[in-house]
Write a protein that holds these residues in place. Structure first.
Motif, mmCIF file in Angstrom:
data_model
loop_
_atom_site.group_PDB
_atom_site.id
_atom_site.type_symbol
_atom_site.label_atom_id
_atom_site.label_comp_id
_atom_site.label_asym_id
_atom_site.label_seq_id
_atom_site.Cartn_x
_atom_site.Cartn_y
_atom_site.Cartn_z
ATOM 1 N N ALA A 197 59.575 -13.023 -72.277
ATOM 2 C CA ALA A 197 59.313 -14.652 -72.994
ATOM 3 C C ALA A 197 58.442 -13.685 -74.225
ATOM 4 C CB ALA A 197 58.778 -15.108 -73.095
ATOM 5 N N LEU A 198 57.810 -12.576 -73.550
ATOM 6 C CA LEU A 198 56.554 -11.774 -74.675
ATOM 7 C C LEU A 198 58.135 -10.376 -75.473
ATOM 8 C CD1 LEU A 198 53.534 -11.441 -72.801
ATOM 9 C CD2 LEU A 198 53.908 -12.770 -75.064
ATOM 10 N N ARG A 199 59.168 -10.274 -74.548
ATOM 11 C CA ARG A 199 60.185 -8.934 -75.415
ATOM 12 C C ARG A 199 60.574 -10.174 -76.576
ATOM 13 N NH1 ARG A 199 63.193 -7.107 -70.551
ATOM 14 N NH2 ARG A 199 64.333 -5.994 -72.183
ATOM 15 N N THR A 200 61.112 -10.864 -76.094
ATOM 16 C CA THR A 200 61.541 -12.093 -77.587
ATOM 17 C C THR A 200 60.947 -11.912 -78.541
ATOM 18 O OG1 THR A 200 60.868 -14.290 -76.861
ATOM 19 C CG2 THR A 200 63.190 -12.585 -75.894
ATOM 20 N N GLY A 201 59.347 -12.552 -78.313
ATOM 21 C CA GLY A 201 58.892 -12.392 -79.402
ATOM 22 C C GLY A 201 58.824 -14.052 -80.594
ATOM 23 N N ARG A 202 59.465 -14.621 -79.501
ATOM 24 C CA ARG A 202 59.705 -16.417 -79.745
ATOM 25 C C ARG A 202 58.575 -17.192 -79.122
ATOM 26 N NH1 ARG A 202 65.679 -18.164 -78.506
ATOM 27 N NH2 ARG A 202 64.710 -20.160 -78.837
ATOM 28 N N TRP A 203 57.433 -17.622 -80.312
ATOM 29 C CA TRP A 203 56.446 -18.623 -79.615
ATOM 30 C C TRP A 203 56.833 -19.698 -78.936
ATOM 31 C CZ3 TRP A 203 52.272 -18.543 -77.885
ATOM 32 C CH2 TRP A 203 51.265 -18.918 -78.270
ATOM 33 N N ASP A 204 58.138 -20.502 -78.796
ATOM 34 C CA ASP A 204 58.042 -21.568 -78.537
ATOM 35 C C ASP A 204 58.646 -20.955 -77.390
ATOM 36 O OD1 ASP A 204 60.707 -19.668 -79.351
ATOM 37 O OD2 ASP A 204 61.838 -21.771 -79.089
ATOM 38 N N LEU A 205 59.243 -19.902 -76.689
ATOM 39 C CA LEU A 205 59.830 -19.833 -75.659
ATOM 40 C C LEU A 205 58.364 -19.358 -74.390
ATOM 41 C CD1 LEU A 205 62.178 -17.396 -76.170
ATOM 42 C CD2 LEU A 205 62.521 -19.898 -74.956
ATOM 43 N N ILE A 206 57.316 -18.239 -75.057
ATOM 44 C CA ILE A 206 56.066 -17.804 -74.798
ATOM 45 C C ILE A 206 55.352 -19.039 -74.382
ATOM 46 C CG2 ILE A 206 53.624 -16.785 -75.120
ATOM 47 C CD1 ILE A 206 55.501 -14.726 -77.210
ATOM 48 N N SER A 207 55.018 -20.097 -75.609
ATOM 49 C CA SER A 207 54.483 -21.716 -74.747
ATOM 50 C C SER A 207 54.828 -22.036 -73.589
ATOM 51 C CB SER A 207 54.475 -22.161 -76.335
ATOM 52 O OG SER A 207 55.541 -22.805 -76.541
ATOM 53 N N ASP A 208 56.650 -22.129 -73.832
ATOM 54 C CA ASP A 208 57.289 -22.927 -72.771
ATOM 55 C C ASP A 208 56.789 -22.721 -71.161
ATOM 56 O OD1 ASP A 208 59.135 -25.130 -71.811
ATOM 57 O OD2 ASP A 208 59.418 -23.303 -70.884
ATOM 58 N N VAL A 209 56.568 -21.154 -71.125
ATOM 59 C CA VAL A 209 56.260 -20.614 -70.035
ATOM 60 C C VAL A 209 54.871 -21.070 -69.828
ATOM 61 C CG1 VAL A 209 56.346 -18.130 -68.739
ATOM 62 C CG2 VAL A 209 58.372 -18.789 -70.024
ATOM 63 N N LEU A 210 54.159 -20.424 -70.512
ATOM 64 C CA LEU A 210 52.986 -20.705 -70.682
ATOM 65 C C LEU A 210 52.397 -22.493 -69.937
ATOM 66 C CD1 LEU A 210 51.195 -18.700 -73.148
ATOM 67 C CD2 LEU A 210 51.165 -17.798 -70.677
ATOM 68 N N ALA A 211 52.528 -23.098 -70.679
ATOM 69 C CA ALA A 211 52.526 -24.434 -70.171
ATOM 70 C C ALA A 211 53.167 -25.004 -68.801
ATOM 71 C CB ALA A 211 53.217 -25.569 -71.394
ATOM 72 N N HIS A 212 54.255 -24.307 -67.815
ATOM 73 C CA HIS A 212 54.666 -24.844 -67.224
ATOM 74 C C HIS A 212 54.180 -24.197 -65.781
ATOM 75 C CE1 HIS A 212 58.463 -25.833 -69.131
ATOM 76 N NE2 HIS A 212 58.516 -26.939 -67.554
ATOM 77 N N ALA A 213 53.684 -22.704 -66.356
ATOM 78 C CA ALA A 213 52.634 -21.697 -65.542
ATOM 79 C C ALA A 213 51.136 -22.371 -65.406
ATOM 80 C CB ALA A 213 52.708 -20.588 -65.795
ATOM 81 N N ALA A 214 50.545 -23.671 -66.722
ATOM 82 C CA ALA A 214 48.968 -23.398 -66.354
ATOM 83 C C ALA A 214 48.741 -24.457 -65.251
ATOM 84 C CB ALA A 214 49.249 -24.239 -67.533
ATOM 85 N N LEU A 215 49.755 -24.805 -64.318
ATOM 86 C CA LEU A 215 49.079 -26.299 -63.832
ATOM 87 C C LEU A 215 49.255 -25.294 -62.413
ATOM 88 C CD1 LEU A 215 49.672 -29.778 -64.933
ATOM 89 C CD2 LEU A 215 47.918 -28.844 -64.816
ATOM 90 N N PRO A 216 50.126 -25.015 -62.230
ATOM 91 C CA PRO A 216 49.995 -23.878 -60.634
ATOM 92 C C PRO A 216 48.753 -23.249 -60.707
ATOM 93 C CG PRO A 216 51.811 -23.944 -61.723
ATOM 94 C CD PRO A 216 51.524 -24.967 -62.353
#
Length: 355
Positions: free
Chosen positions: A207-226
Motif C-alpha cells: 500500500a505504501l508503494r502505491t502512495g494512495r492514502w485510501d489503500l494505506i488507511s484501509d490496511v491500517l484500519a483492518h490491522a488495528a484490532l488484531p
C-alpha cells in the motif's frame, strides 16, 4: 612490560573468545533446539495414530487405506519414519498436505508474510504501549498511577488473546462501528494490492508503494484490532520489565551524582536511566516473538486474518496432521533462528550478555 601487553593483546584477539565465541555457541544451540522441537512435534502427531487414518480413514475401504499407508510409508516401523522425517527437515522438505497436496514450504511463502505483518504490527503496539507506560510507572513509583499501571500490565498478559480480540471486536466494530470486523483489507483493496507488480505479500508495504492514502488507511484500519489484541499481550511484559529495570537504574551511583547536581527527576528518567533499562527488553525479544507467533494462531482465527495461524486451524479442522506437523515444525525453526538473531543483537548492544 611489553611482553605482558603482547600476551594480553593476543588473548583479546583469540578466536572463539568474546563476541565470536558467544555467537558461535548460540548458533550451535539452534541444532539441538530444532531437534528437540521437531521430535516433540513428530511424537505428538503420532499419538493419534498415522496421519492418513486420522484424516481420511473413515472414507476409504481397508484395502484403499492400506494402499495409501504403504505409498506414504506409514506402514514402516516408527523409528524408520522418524529418521526419514529428520532427513526431510534438515534438507528443507517439510512435506506435503494430505487434503490439497500442497508443499508446506509453499504455504509458508503464501501465508507467512501475513503472519509476519501481524507480528510486526503487534510488536509496534507492544513497544509504543509498554515502554512509555513502564517509564511512567517507574517515575511515579509507589503512587496510585503506578498501582493502576501494574494492574493493567497483569491484565494484558493474563487475558487470553482470543478473549481480548472478541472484546475489541464487540466494542470497536459492533458497538462503535469504527473499525472493520475481520480480514486484512477490504475485498476491493486486496484486489488492487494483489495486482501490484512484484507484490511482497505484506499489505502495508504494498500500500505504501502505491502512495494512495485510501489503500494505506484501509490496511491500517483492518490491522488495528488484531495488532492491539496480540500486542497488548507483550506490552504488559515490556511495561513490567521497563518499570523494574528503570527503578533499579535510578538507584545507580551515576544517577545519584546527576541528581545531586540538581538534575530534575523527569530528565533523569528520559536522558540517563531509560537506555540501560531497555536492554532487558532486547534480551527477551526473541521469547516474546515466539509468544506472538503462538498467539497469532488464535488472533488470526478470531479476525480471519489469512496467515499461517489461520491455515493451521483449517488443517486441524480437516485433521490433516501432515500439514499441522509441517507448519508447526517450520514455526519451530523460525522461532529458533529468531532467538539466535535477537541474542546476537543483544550481545552487540550489551557486552555483559556475552559472558
Amino acid at each position: 612490560m611489553a611482553d605482558e601487553r603482547t600476551v594480553a593483546g593476543s588473548k583479546a584477539k583469540t578466536p572463539g573468545s568474546g563476541l565470536g565465541r558467544y555467537v558461535l555457541v548460540r548458533f550451535l544451540l539452534i541444532i539441538p533446539t530444532v531437534f528437540i522441537l521437531v521430535t516433540l512435534v513428530f511424537c505428538l502427531m503420532r499419538v493419534v495414530g498415522d496421519p492418513i487414518s486420522a484424516s481420511v480413514g473413515g472414507r476409504l475401504t481397508p484395502a484403499q487405506l492400506e494402499e495409501r499407508l504403504a505409498a506414504a510409508g506409514y506402514d514402516r516401523p516408527i523409528l524408520v519414519q522418524y529418521v526419514d522425517y529428520l532427513r526431510q527437515i534438515f534438507t528443507g522438505d517439510f512435506g506435503r498436505t494430505l487434503t490439497d497436496n500442497r508443499a508446506i514450504s509453499e504455504i509458508l511463502l503464501d501465508y507467512g508474510t501475513a503472519t509476519l505483518e501481524l507480528v510486526l504490527f503487534a510488536l509496534v503496539v507492544a513497544l509504543i504501549v509498554g515502554i512509555p507506560l513502564g517509564m511512567l510507572a517507574a517515575y511515579l513509583r509507589d503512587r496510585w498511577p503506578d498501582a493502576v499501571l501494574r494492574v493493567f500490565a497483569i491484565l494484558c498478559y493474563a487475558t487470553p488473546v482470543f478473549f481480548a480480540g472478541l472484546l475489541l471486536k464487540l466494542v470497536f466494530s459492533v458497538w462503535l462501528g469504527w473499525l472493520p470486523l475481520s480480514g486484512r483489507a477490504s475485498p476491493e483493496v486486496q484486489l488492487v494490492l494483489g495486482r501490484i507488480t512484484g507484490s511482497t505479500g505484506i499489505n502495508i508495504v504494498d500500500a505504501l508503494r502505491t502512495g494512495r492514502w485510501d489503500l494505506i488507511s484501509d490496511v491500517l484500519a483492518h490491522a488495528a484490532l488484531p495488532a492491539l489484541a496480540l500486542g497488548l499481550l507483550t506490552a504488559g511484559v515490556f511495561l513490567r520489565l521497563v518499570r523494574t529495570n528503570l527503578i533499579g537504574t535510578l538507584g545507580r551511583d551515576y544517577v545519584d551524582a546527576a541528581r545531586s547536581r540538581g538534575v530534575a527527576e523527569s530528565r533523569l528518567v528520559r536522558k540517563h536511566a531509560y537506555k540501560p533499562a531497555l536492554i532487558p527488553i532486547i534480551t527477551v525479544m526473541g521469547m516474546q516473538i515466539a509468544m506472538m507467533l503462538g498467539g497469532a494462531v488464535l488472533t488470526e482465527t478470531t479476525f480471519e486474518w489469512r496467515g499461517l495461524g489461520f491455515e493451521l486451524t483449517q488443517y486441524l479442522g480437516a485433521r490433516d496432521f501432515v500439514a499441522v506437523q509441517g507448519i508447526v515444525a517450520l514455526l519451530a525453526v523460525i522461532v529458533a533462528v529468531t532467538n539466535f538473531l535477537v541474542d546476537v543483537v543483544a550481545a552487540l548492544i550489551d557486552p555483559r550478555v556475552r559472558y
